[in-house]
Design a protein around this motif. Structure first.
Motif: not given
Length: 120
Positions: A50-68
């Motif tokens: 997920v990404i906020t309008s300000g560009g703050v992102t959050n990822y599931a642990d399973s995809v961290k480092g692989r998905f952007t």
């Protein structure tokens, strides 16, 4: 009427890459968070990124480092760059957006989904 339209899914081999896009259209005043969820066969829908309008992102642990995840606010568009794909990434990927409509309430909207299949 607000619509989210995804594109970019398909079949890819293990270790490959895909880029998903999702464009929101309609009488939109503003968009807060945008993101991607996925649902594998027989599984519940889960948050991918997920990404906020300000560009703050959050990822599931399973995809961290692989998905952007990224977005272009001027185009009401969110992207998901997926790399080092694994068979367990196979799922239908759904775009999500928290949208305030012109002369309307703030609501969650969903795309129809795009299938990503990763072959082993």
């Amino acid at each position: 009427q607000v619509q989210l339209v995804e594109s970019g899914g398909g079949l890819v081999q293990t270790g490959g890459s895909l880029r998903l896009s999702c464009a929101a259209s309609g009488r939109i005043l503003s968009i807060n968070a945008m993101g991607w969820y996925r649902q594998a066969p027989g599984e519940q829908r889960e948050l991918v990124a997920v990404i906020t309008s300000g560009g703050v992102t959050n990822y599931a642990d399973s995809v961290k480092g692989r998905f952007t995840i990224s977005r272009v606010n001027a185009k009401n568009t969110v992207y998901l760059q997926m790399s080092s794909l694994k068979p367990e990434d196979t799922a239908v990927y759904y775009c999500y957006a928290d949208i305030v409509k012109v002369y309307g309430p703030r609501m969650d909207y969903w795309g129809k989904g795009t299938l990503v299949t990763v072959s082993s």
